[in-house]
Each structure stands twice: as structure tokens, then as C-alpha cells.
Motif scaffolding. Structure first.
Motif, PDB file in Angstrom:
ATOM      1  N   PRO A  63       0.793  -1.227   0.000  1.00 43.30           N
ATOM      2  CA  PRO A  63       0.000   0.000   0.000  1.00 43.30           C
ATOM      3  C   PRO A  63       0.825   1.275   0.000  1.00 43.30           C
ATOM      4  N   ASP A  64       2.094   1.207   0.384  1.00 43.89           N
ATOM      5  CA  ASP A  64       2.928   2.403   0.322  1.00 43.89           C
ATOM      6  C   ASP A  64       3.573   2.579  -1.046  1.00 43.89           C
ATOM      7  N   ILE A  65       3.407   1.601  -1.928  1.00 48.70           N
ATOM      8  CA  ILE A  65       3.888   1.743  -3.295  1.00 48.70           C
ATOM      9  C   ILE A  65       2.760   2.248  -4.181  1.00 48.70           C
ATOM     10  N   ILE A  66       1.620   1.575  -4.120  1.00 47.37           N
ATOM     11  CA  ILE A  66       0.404   2.074  -4.752  1.00 47.37           C
ATOM     12  C   ILE A  66      -0.612   2.260  -3.644  1.00 47.37           C
ATOM     13  N   ARG A  67      -0.840   3.482  -3.267  1.00 48.39           N
ATOM     14  CA  ARG A  67      -1.741   3.776  -2.156  1.00 48.39           C
ATOM     15  C   ARG A  67      -3.111   4.137  -2.706  1.00 48.39           C
ATOM     16  N   LEU A  68      -4.060   3.250  -2.492  1.00 44.28           N
ATOM     17  CA  LEU A  68      -5.413   3.465  -2.973  1.00 44.28           C
ATOM     18  C   LEU A  68      -6.227   4.244  -1.949  1.00 44.28           C
ATOM     19  N   PRO A  69      -7.274   4.920  -2.405  1.00 45.90           N
ATOM     20  CA  PRO A  69      -8.206   5.509  -1.438  1.00 45.90           C
ATOM     21  C   PRO A  69      -8.744   4.421  -0.516  1.00 45.90           C
ATOM     22  N   PRO A  70      -9.073   4.759   0.710  1.00 37.44           N
ATOM     23  CA  PRO A  70      -9.468   3.737   1.682  1.00 37.44           C
ATOM     24  C   PRO A  70     -10.571   2.803   1.204  1.00 37.44           C
ATOM     25  N   LEU A  71     -11.578   3.346   0.537  1.00 38.75           N
ATOM     26  CA  LEU A  71     -12.684   2.500   0.101  1.00 38.75           C
ATOM     27  C   LEU A  71     -12.271   1.509  -0.977  1.00 38.75           C
ATOM     28  N   LEU A  72     -11.172   1.796  -1.677  1.00 42.54           N
ATOM     29  CA  LEU A  72     -10.708   0.903  -2.734  1.00 42.54           C
ATOM     30  C   LEU A  72      -9.580  -0.020  -2.275  1.00 42.54           C
ATOM     31  N   SER A  73      -9.167   0.106  -1.013  1.00 48.74           N
ATOM     32  CA  SER A  73      -8.035  -0.695  -0.550  1.00 48.74           C
ATOM     33  C   SER A  73      -8.244  -2.203  -0.678  1.00 48.74           C
ATOM     34  N   PRO A  74      -9.492  -2.709  -0.626  1.00 55.25           N
ATOM     35  CA  PRO A  74      -9.637  -4.159  -0.851  1.00 55.25           C
ATOM     36  C   PRO A  74      -9.204  -4.610  -2.241  1.00 55.25           C
ATOM     37  N   LEU A  75      -9.061  -3.651  -3.173  1.00 51.34           N
ATOM     38  CA  LEU A  75      -8.642  -3.992  -4.530  1.00 51.34           C
ATOM     39  C   LEU A  75      -7.126  -4.036  -4.693  1.00 51.34           C
ATOM     40  N   GLN A  76      -6.381  -3.860  -3.595  1.00 54.51           N
ATOM     41  CA  GLN A  76      -4.933  -3.737  -3.694  1.00 54.51           C
ATOM     42  C   GLN A  76      -4.294  -4.910  -4.435  1.00 54.51           C
ATOM     43  N   SER A  77      -4.669  -6.126  -4.074  1.00 47.10           N
ATOM     44  CA  SER A  77      -4.062  -7.291  -4.706  1.00 47.10           C
ATOM     45  C   SER A  77      -4.404  -7.352  -6.189  1.00 47.10           C
ATOM     46  N   LEU A  78      -5.644  -7.020  -6.534  1.00 45.26           N
ATOM     47  CA  LEU A  78      -6.047  -7.033  -7.938  1.00 45.26           C
ATOM     48  C   LEU A  78      -5.266  -5.994  -8.732  1.00 45.26           C
ATOM     49  N   VAL A  79      -5.132  -4.804  -8.169  1.00 46.28           N
ATOM     50  CA  VAL A  79      -4.377  -3.743  -8.839  1.00 46.28           C
ATOM     51  C   VAL A  79      -2.924  -4.171  -9.035  1.00 46.28           C
ATOM     52  N   ALA A  80      -2.335  -4.768  -7.995  1.00 44.97           N
ATOM     53  CA  ALA A  80      -0.952  -5.230  -8.100  1.00 44.97           C
ATOM     54  C   ALA A  80      -0.809  -6.272  -9.201  1.00 44.97           C
ATOM     55  N   LEU A  81      -1.776  -7.170  -9.286  1.00 52.60           N
ATOM     56  CA  LEU A  81      -1.739  -8.201 -10.315  1.00 52.60           C
ATOM     57  C   LEU A  81      -1.806  -7.601 -11.711  1.00 52.60           C
ATOM     58  N   LEU A  82      -2.716  -6.641 -11.899  1.00 53.99           N
ATOM     59  CA  LEU A  82      -2.878  -6.014 -13.215  1.00 53.99           C
ATOM     60  C   LEU A  82      -1.642  -5.219 -13.618  1.00 53.99           C
ATOM     61  N   ILE A  83      -1.104  -4.452 -12.674  1.00 54.62           N
ATOM     62  CA  ILE A  83       0.059  -3.627 -12.990  1.00 54.62           C
ATOM     63  C   ILE A  83       1.285  -4.494 -13.256  1.00 54.62           C
ATOM     64  N   SER A  84       1.488  -5.515 -12.450  1.00 55.91           N
ATOM     65  CA  SER A  84       2.676  -6.352 -12.634  1.00 55.91           C
ATOM     66  C   SER A  84       2.624  -7.074 -13.978  1.00 55.91           C
ATOM     67  N   LYS A  85       1.440  -7.520 -14.383  1.00 58.63           N
ATOM     68  CA  LYS A  85       1.324  -8.170 -15.690  1.00 58.63           C
ATOM     69  C   LYS A  85       1.556  -7.171 -16.820  1.00 58.63           C
ATOM     70  N   ARG A  86       1.064  -5.958 -16.652  1.00 60.24           N
ATOM     71  CA  ARG A  86       1.224  -4.938 -17.688  1.00 60.24           C
ATOM     72  C   ARG A  86       2.669  -4.495 -17.826  1.00 60.24           C
ATOM     73  N   ARG A  87       3.363  -4.368 -16.680  1.00 54.25           N
ATOM     74  CA  ARG A  87       4.710  -3.813 -16.679  1.00 54.25           C
ATOM     75  C   ARG A  87       5.804  -4.858 -16.864  1.00 54.25           C
ATOM     76  N   ALA A  88       5.492  -6.115 -16.617  1.00 51.36           N
ATOM     77  CA  ALA A  88       6.525  -7.154 -16.634  1.00 51.36           C
ATOM     78  C   ALA A  88       7.324  -7.204 -17.936  1.00 51.36           C
ATOM     79  N   PRO A  89       6.690  -7.133 -19.126  1.00 53.28           N
ATOM     80  CA  PRO A  89       7.494  -7.218 -20.361  1.00 53.28           C
ATOM     81  C   PRO A  89       8.545  -6.119 -20.473  1.00 53.28           C
ATOM     82  N   LYS A  90       8.177  -4.863 -20.164  1.00 51.09           N
ATOM     83  CA  LYS A  90       9.149  -3.775 -20.270  1.00 51.09           C
ATOM     84  C   LYS A  90      10.223  -3.878 -19.188  1.00 51.09           C
ATOM     85  N   SER A  91       9.805  -4.232 -17.986  1.00 45.65           N
ATOM     86  CA  SER A  91      10.794  -4.380 -16.925  1.00 45.65           C
ATOM     87  C   SER A  91      11.740  -5.538 -17.225  1.00 45.65           C
TER      88      SER A  91
END
Length: 475
Positions: free
Chosen positions: A110-138
Motif C-alpha cells: 500500500p505504500d507503493i500504490i496507495r489506494l483511497p481507503p474504500l478501494l483498498s480491498p482492490l490492492q491485490s487485484l491492482v498489483a496483479l494487473l500492474i505487474s502483468k502490464r509492466r513485466a514485459p518492459k521491466s
């Protein structure tokens, strides 16, 4: 190698990013990969906003085992101390297959991608989406330096050589353990091994010379949580421990960095020195200390990092030739990301400026890095080098990270020996002393905020990275 995370995430989650709704607290924070579900309090101090700390959380307050305790054991009381040294570092993917998992761990924090409190339950989903999107370039970035980060290899080598130096020079038998933040071996794994080995005297050494709440502080908070949860294993009656929170001012460390820089300064040829001397630029040799940046909000909230970087550079500078002797020193900060203000001046602004001033001979020193990894091998050696050449800095040098430099290794051993013979500082004491101090904290209202990180090679400017890749592909 990063897109504008905040803009991407906002579009991903349909968050209003109009100027009236934007409030960012960005950083390359290194918090545990834990998702906090629920709504936080409606008012937080500026330090809490900047760091992600919650000073209402008992886990960061002094605990009974962290206080003076007449029942606690001391090193002097031990008949047969079993000494361990826990080296704390960032971690990194060892192979291309590890990149996506490494990125997930980053952005599940949460200190890397800090979501608004009401959206914090989506943290794992957001991490999954971003990591899949960014993995090829990284993965491309890691491929450019051999397919993975060498940080674990260097940390292991540093630990092994330090133990040998401790034994040879002090007669101290010790075992080293490695606790990484975002990839194996994780801190929790190191603690399990420490328990299995029966260590009862532990020196905790973050491999960050300068203390920041986003690096050393974050790693120490993980330890603090583990110690608090398992006081029956790590309490003062069971284990002596002490922390070395920062060590940028140690003579051995300062000398080792200066020696590596001097070697690069000495490598300039008479022809290069002549080329670098002109009426507009009478100083033929220049040094640029490039430190990892942090958001300016961290410093405003009391992070000691900037002051320690400046002090460190001054100490190293004192061991090097002066301007009268033909050497000028500069300082900049790298790896920024997102729309907020980071520590200035930025490395990618300083390099063109030096070119405009007629600088031809430049040694770049990665001042806040003790081992080679993506920020030195890719960001500095490829991207910044390309920018320097484009800017007319024709004779580029880069002093290596400390890695296994003998002077540095011996100073690591000295640090451990000193820590075992000096008054101890607990994890909690180190956190409180460096995070809060005597700050007079004002309150800031809780706003919707998304925190973008710049760590592990995924935190520098995309335009600069893209330009360097395009240049490389044309050759």
C-alpha cells in the motif's frame, strides 16, 4: 522503466484525475506487502501522509521488550553468545521469470500504490494487473544487464567476506543472514533461520548507508512487527539485538568510496584533460554524485536522508582533490517518478547543464548504492550515459558500487564489532529516533491519494529510458 503509474492506475480504476481531485504522496517506499482493508482516520499528520506510517498503530510504538528491562539479557551476560548479522536490502528478480512476481510484491504494498481507503480491498487485484502490464518492459531492462538483478549475489559475497574479516581481525565467529524486502530470501525467512540456528546475539545492518524512512525505516518496521508478534522468541529475555541505523559517516566507508572515485579520476588521459579545459570551463575534471531520490514531502516530514546524503558527500569530497587542484563536485538525485516534487536537482537535468557548461570529463558516483543493480547498471550506465554523450560530455566514467571492495568489507566488520561493544539500540528505538524525533507535526486532511513508487528499476523517467533504448537499437 515505468509509465506514469498514477495516471495508469487512475484510468484503471476510473478515478477522477482532474486537477481539483489530485493529491499525491509519492515515494520509493519499501513497506511490507500487506493489504490494509478499511477506512483510515480522517486526519493524519504530514509525516504519516508522507511515509504511510500510522502513529495510532501500536505496532510502531515502543513495546515492553523494546524498553529497558531488568530481566533482559545483555551481551556481557552471555557465557556463549551465538552471533548473527542480519543484512537488510531491497532484493530483485534473479531471472526473467521472477520479474512479474517481484513487481507484484512491489505493488501489493500500500505504500507503493496507495489506494483511497474504500478501494483498498482492490490492492491485490491492482498489483496483479500492474505487474502483468509492466513485466514485459521491466524484463527488457533486466535483460539488458544480463537477465536479472545481481543484488543477492553481491549481498551474499559481502556477508561471506565480512564474516571472514570478523574472524581474522577480531576473532569473532558469526553467521550472516539476508532479509530482502521484495524478493527471496524475505526477512521472515531469515528470521526463521536465525531461530533455527539458535542465534542469541543479533546485529541488524541495513545495507543503506544513509537512513531513510522509505528504505532502512521500512525494513526495520517489518522486523518490528515480527518481533512484536513473537516476543516469546525475540524478546529481551531471549535474544540480544542491536541496530546500526545508518553509517554514511564512518571513515572506512567514506575512504572506500573516495578511493574508487580517485581511481576513475586518475584514468583521464592528458589529452582528455586538455580537451576538458577551456576559457569557459577551467576545471578539467568533474564528479557527479547521483543519489536515489525520495519525494520532497518525506524530507519536509523529517526524513534525515537528504541531510545525510549532503554530509556524506562533503566527507568524501574532503578526501579528493579540490577545485584548485582541478576537480569539481556536483550532487543530483535519480529515479524519480510521478507528478510530485522529488529531491532536486534531478540527475537528468544536471547532465545537460554540465554539458552546456563545457564539461567533458565526468565521473559519476552512485552514492547511495552499495552494490550493483538495475539503477546502476541500466539507469546510470545505459540511460544517463547516453544522455551525457548527447549533452557533449565526451569522456564518461562511472565509479563502481562498493560491492566487495576490501576497505568497505573491513569497515562492515568494524561496524559489527563496534555494535557488539557499544550500547545497543533496539529496532523500536531506531524507528522512533529516525522517523519522528522531536518533530512538531501539523495535521493534514486525508485526501484521495495514489502513491507511485520508484524502486527496483521501475521508477525512472520513461522518456529518458525510451530515448536510451531507441539510441541503442540504432547502433
Amino acid at each position: 522503466m515505468i509509465i506514469r503509474w498514477s495516471a495508469f492506475l487512475a484510468s484503471l480504476l476510473f478515478i477522477d484525475t482532474s486537477p481539483s481531485c489530485r493529491h499525491y504522496a509519492s515515494g520509493f517506499s519499501l513497506q511490507p506487502s500487506k493489504v490494509v482493508v478499511g477506512v483510515t482516520s480522517q486526519s493524519r499528520t504530514k509525516l504519516e501522509v508522507a511515509t504511510g506510517l500510522d502513529f495510532g498503530n501500536d505496532s510502531i510504538l515502543p513495546t515492553p521488550w523494546g524498553e529497558s528491562n531488568t530481566d533482559s539479557i545483555s551481551l556481557a551476560d552471555m557465557e556463549d553468545p551465538k552471533v548473527g548479522v542480519l543484512l537488510l536490502n531491497l532484493g530483485g528478480p534473479e531471472t526473467g521469470k521472477d520479474v512479474e512476481g517481484f513487481l507484484y510484491n512491489l505493488f501489493a504494498d500500500p505504500d507503493i500504490i496507495r489506494l483511497p481507503p474504500l478501494l483498498s480491498p482492490l490492492q491485490s487485484l491492482v498489483a496483479l494487473l500492474i505487474s502483468k502490464r509492466r513485466a514485459p518492459k521491466s524484463r527488457e531492462a533486466y535483460d539488458s544487464i544480463g537477465g536479472g538483478s545481481p543484488i543477492l549475489q553481491y549481498t551474499r559475497a559481502q556477508g561471506d567476506l565480512m564474516v571472514k574479516s570478523l574472524k581474522d581481525r577480531y576473532g569473532i565467529e558469526a553467521k550472516t543472514y539476508i532479509g530482502m524486502r521484495y524478493w527471496y530470501p524475505f526477512t521472515e525467512e531469515a528470521l526463521d533461520q536465525i531461530q533455527e540456528d539458535g542465534i542469541n546475539a543479533l546485529v541488524i545492518l541495513p545495507l543503506y548507508p544513509q537512513f531513510s524512512i522509505s528504505t532502512s525505516g521500512s525494513s526495520l518496521r517489518v522486523l518490528q512487527e515480527e518481533f512484536a508478534k513473537k516476543s516469546d522468541l525475540y524478546g529481551p529475555q531471549k535474544m540480544f539485538h542491536t541496530v546500526i541505523p545508518s553509517w554514511y559517516d564512518r571513515p572506512g566507508y567514506v575512504k572506500s568510496v573516495a578511493n574508487l572515485i580517485q581511481k576513475e579520476l586518475d584514468s583521464f588521459t592528458p589529452e582528455e584533460i586538455q580537451e576538458g579545459t577551456s576559457d569557459t570551463q577551467p576545471i578539467p575534471k568533474h564528479i557527479l554524485f547521483s543519489a536515489h531520490g525520495v519525494p520532497a514531502s518525506y524530507i519536509e516530514a523529517g526524513d534525515p536522508y537528504k541531510a545525510q546524503i549532503i554530509d556524506c558527500v562533503e566527507r568524501i569530497k574532503a578526501l579528493l582533490p579540490t577545485e584548485d587542484e582541478g576537480v569539481k563536485v556536483h550532487l543530483s538525485f535519480q529515479s524519480r517518478v510521478g507528478p510530485v516534487e522529488w529531491l532536486r536537482p534531478y540527475t537528468d537535468d544536471v547532465l545537460p547543464s554540465l554539458g552546456e557548461q563545457g564539461v567533458k570529463n565526468l565521473v559519476v558516483c552512485p552514492i547511495s548504492f552499495v552494490s550493483e543493480h538495475i539503477e546502476t547498471l541500466e539507469e546510470i550506465d545505459i540511460e544517463y550515459r547516453e544522455l551525457a554523450l548527447e549533452s557533449g560530455i565526451t569522456n564518461w566514467r562511472r565509479s563502481p558500487a562498493l560491492n566487495t571492495d576490501t576497505t568497505f568489507i573491513d569497515d562492515m566488520a568494524d561496524m559489527v564489532a563496534d555494535a557488539l561493544n557499544e550500547p545497543s539500540q533496539s529496532v523500536t528505538e531506531a524507528c522512533v529516533a529516525n522517523n519522528v524525533g522531536n518533530l512538531e507535526l501539523e495535521f493534514a486532511s486525508e485526501e484521495m491519494e495514489i502513491n507511485s513508487a520508484g524502486v527496483g528499476g521501475v521508477g525512472f523517467d520513461d522518456d529518458l529510458a525510451g530515448r536510451a533504448r531507441r539510441k541503442t537499437s540504432k547502433r
